[in-house]
Write an enzyme that holds these catalytic residues in place. Sequence first.
Site, mmCIF file in Angstrom:
data_model
loop_
_atom_site.group_PDB
_atom_site.id
_atom_site.type_symbol
_atom_site.label_atom_id
_atom_site.label_comp_id
_atom_site.label_asym_id
_atom_site.label_seq_id
_atom_site.Cartn_x
_atom_site.Cartn_y
_atom_site.Cartn_z
ATOM 1 N N SER A 278 37.262 50.443 38.895
ATOM 2 C CA SER A 278 36.118 51.105 39.542
ATOM 3 C C SER A 278 36.420 52.544 39.962
ATOM 4 O O SER A 278 37.447 52.825 40.573
ATOM 5 C CB SER A 278 35.681 50.315 40.773
ATOM 6 O OG SER A 278 34.639 51.010 41.428
ATOM 7 N N LYS B 31 25.898 40.214 41.650
ATOM 8 C CA LYS B 31 24.606 40.858 41.927
ATOM 9 C C LYS B 31 23.457 39.887 42.222
ATOM 10 O O LYS B 31 22.503 40.249 42.906
ATOM 11 C CB LYS B 31 24.206 41.766 40.757
ATOM 12 C CG LYS B 31 25.037 43.036 40.672
ATOM 13 C CD LYS B 31 24.563 43.931 39.541
ATOM 14 C CE LYS B 31 25.298 45.259 39.588
ATOM 15 N NZ LYS B 31 24.752 46.225 38.625
ATOM 16 N N ASN C 83 22.371 45.480 44.244
ATOM 17 C CA ASN C 83 23.682 46.105 44.003
ATOM 18 C C ASN C 83 24.219 46.777 45.268
ATOM 19 O O ASN C 83 25.230 47.468 45.223
ATOM 20 C CB ASN C 83 23.621 47.100 42.843
ATOM 21 C CG ASN C 83 22.927 48.382 43.228
ATOM 22 O OD1 ASN C 83 22.098 48.399 44.147
ATOM 23 N ND2 ASN C 83 23.254 49.461 42.559
ATOM 24 N N ALA D 97 21.082 44.335 33.928
ATOM 25 C CA ALA D 97 20.777 45.772 33.887
ATOM 26 C C ALA D 97 19.429 46.004 33.196
ATOM 27 O O ALA D 97 18.608 46.809 33.662
ATOM 28 C CB ALA D 97 21.881 46.528 33.169
ATOM 29 N N ARG E 264 20.272 40.106 21.296
ATOM 30 C CA ARG E 264 21.025 39.241 20.393
ATOM 31 C C ARG E 264 20.533 37.793 20.479
ATOM 32 O O ARG E 264 20.288 37.145 19.476
ATOM 33 C CB ARG E 264 22.511 39.333 20.792
ATOM 34 C CG ARG E 264 23.445 38.499 19.987
ATOM 35 C CD ARG E 264 24.878 38.734 20.441
ATOM 36 N NE ARG E 264 25.065 38.375 21.859
ATOM 37 C CZ ARG E 264 26.216 38.491 22.501
ATOM 38 N NH1 ARG E 264 27.276 38.986 21.890
ATOM 39 N NH2 ARG E 264 26.312 38.143 23.768
HETATM 40 P P1 ATR Z 1 24.479 42.971 32.935
HETATM 41 O O1 ATR Z 1 24.144 42.163 34.139
HETATM 42 O O2 ATR Z 1 25.494 44.026 33.170
HETATM 43 O O3 ATR Z 1 23.281 43.481 32.210
HETATM 44 P P2 ATR Z 1 24.786 40.573 31.396
HETATM 45 O O4 ATR Z 1 23.822 39.909 32.271
HETATM 46 O O5 ATR Z 1 26.032 39.857 31.006
HETATM 47 O O6 ATR Z 1 25.268 41.963 31.975
HETATM 48 O O7 ATR Z 1 23.992 41.008 30.081
HETATM 49 C C1 ATR Z 1 24.613 41.558 29.029
HETATM 50 C C2 ATR Z 1 23.565 41.813 27.923
HETATM 51 O O8 ATR Z 1 24.267 42.441 26.866
HETATM 52 C C3 ATR Z 1 22.957 40.560 27.347
HETATM 53 O O9 ATR Z 1 21.640 40.827 26.959
HETATM 54 C C4 ATR Z 1 23.821 40.281 26.136
HETATM 55 O O10 ATR Z 1 23.156 39.640 25.080
HETATM 56 P P3 ATR Z 1 22.912 38.032 25.044
HETATM 57 O O11 ATR Z 1 21.663 37.796 25.840
HETATM 58 O O12 ATR Z 1 22.757 37.750 23.611
HETATM 59 O O13 ATR Z 1 24.148 37.413 25.655
HETATM 60 C C5 ATR Z 1 24.140 41.677 25.688
HETATM 61 N N1 ATR Z 1 25.387 41.723 24.943
HETATM 62 C C6 ATR Z 1 26.642 41.533 25.411
HETATM 63 N N2 ATR Z 1 27.550 41.672 24.427
HETATM 64 C C7 ATR Z 1 26.839 41.944 23.292
HETATM 65 C C8 ATR Z 1 27.189 42.192 21.927
HETATM 66 N N3 ATR Z 1 28.464 42.180 21.519
HETATM 67 N N4 ATR Z 1 26.195 42.450 21.048
HETATM 68 C C9 ATR Z 1 24.901 42.452 21.446
HETATM 69 N N5 ATR Z 1 24.504 42.234 22.712
HETATM 70 C C10 ATR Z 1 25.454 41.978 23.630
#
Ligand code: ATR
Length: 266
Positions: free
Chosen positions: A18, A67, A88, A130, A150
């Site tokens: 961080s 969060k 946050n 996010a 995805r």
């Molecule tokens: P945050 O709270 O930081 O947004 P998160 O809740 O873990 O983190 O969400 C990560 C997002 O990035 C998800 O939409 C995830 O897609 P999935 O819903 O399919 O899991 C996406 N993500 C993470 N790694 C990925 C990758 N290698 N390719 C495409 N999407 C990815």
Amino acid sequence: MGKNTCICAVIGYPIGHSISPAIHNAAFRKIRINCYYKAIEIQDPKRAIDEMIENNYRGYSVTIPHKVTIMKYLDEIDPLAKKIGAINTVINTNRHLKGYNTDVTGAMRAIRDVMNIEGKKVVLIGAGGAARAIGFGLKEVGTDILIQNRTSKNAESLAKALNCQYSKIDPTLIKNCDLIINTTPVGMHPDINRSVIEEIPENCTIMDIVYNPIETKLLKLAKARSCKIINGLGMFVYQAAEQFRLFTGKEAPLELMRKVAKERLS
Ligand code: ATR
């Protein structure tokens, strides 16, 4: 650190990387306020809250994975954060704990630095926390949103909450769009040679919320297509500046925070 020093911290797991302590402490020094900001690596959100009360900490920046789970331990949640379903920031005022979400205002400010967003067409790539925060911010100003993700189930559930369309991640499905925002961690250090999309549609602004590195592969591809870009540094610094205001009641020294963040990231 004296008896009257106000203590703030970032809580998360892991937390080693961080840069928040560096930028908040620089800002406290600049405006000569008796506060100190540290990093607390902690797995249990309830314990983090107990520590806050016990030690009379003033505020927390809350990061992954707390969060959402920390919300049930708070006395009050700001209405926008409640709608988003994630916070946050926690502010402790005489043991009354209130949660806020400064990611939304941070993202909206970063976008507004570059374009008028009202009524525009936006593609949100990703459907996690996010994306949810930014999606609600965008919805409030009447943008037309398409979610690309995805996993279709996650896309569908966010699309329902935002009352918008969704699809798989495919740039060929993106037509006449004004702004594409990557909200996934793809491209983040150490995977700096990856981009969530390789084909960048023309005449469209590209934003990445990843700020490490500051210029991601996605933004490099966008530049090569002569697209306008918005890097993740703006959102990061603006959300931190809003937290600083909540911690101290004073305006943050924004340019200093941006400078320190930039130095730490390069
Ligand atoms: P945050 O709270 O930081 O947004 P998160 O809740 O873990 O983190 O969400 C990560 C997002 O990035 C998800 O939409 C995830 O897609 P999935 O819903 O399919 O899991 C996406 N993500 C993470 N790694 C990925 C990758 N290698 N390719 C495409 N999407 C990815």
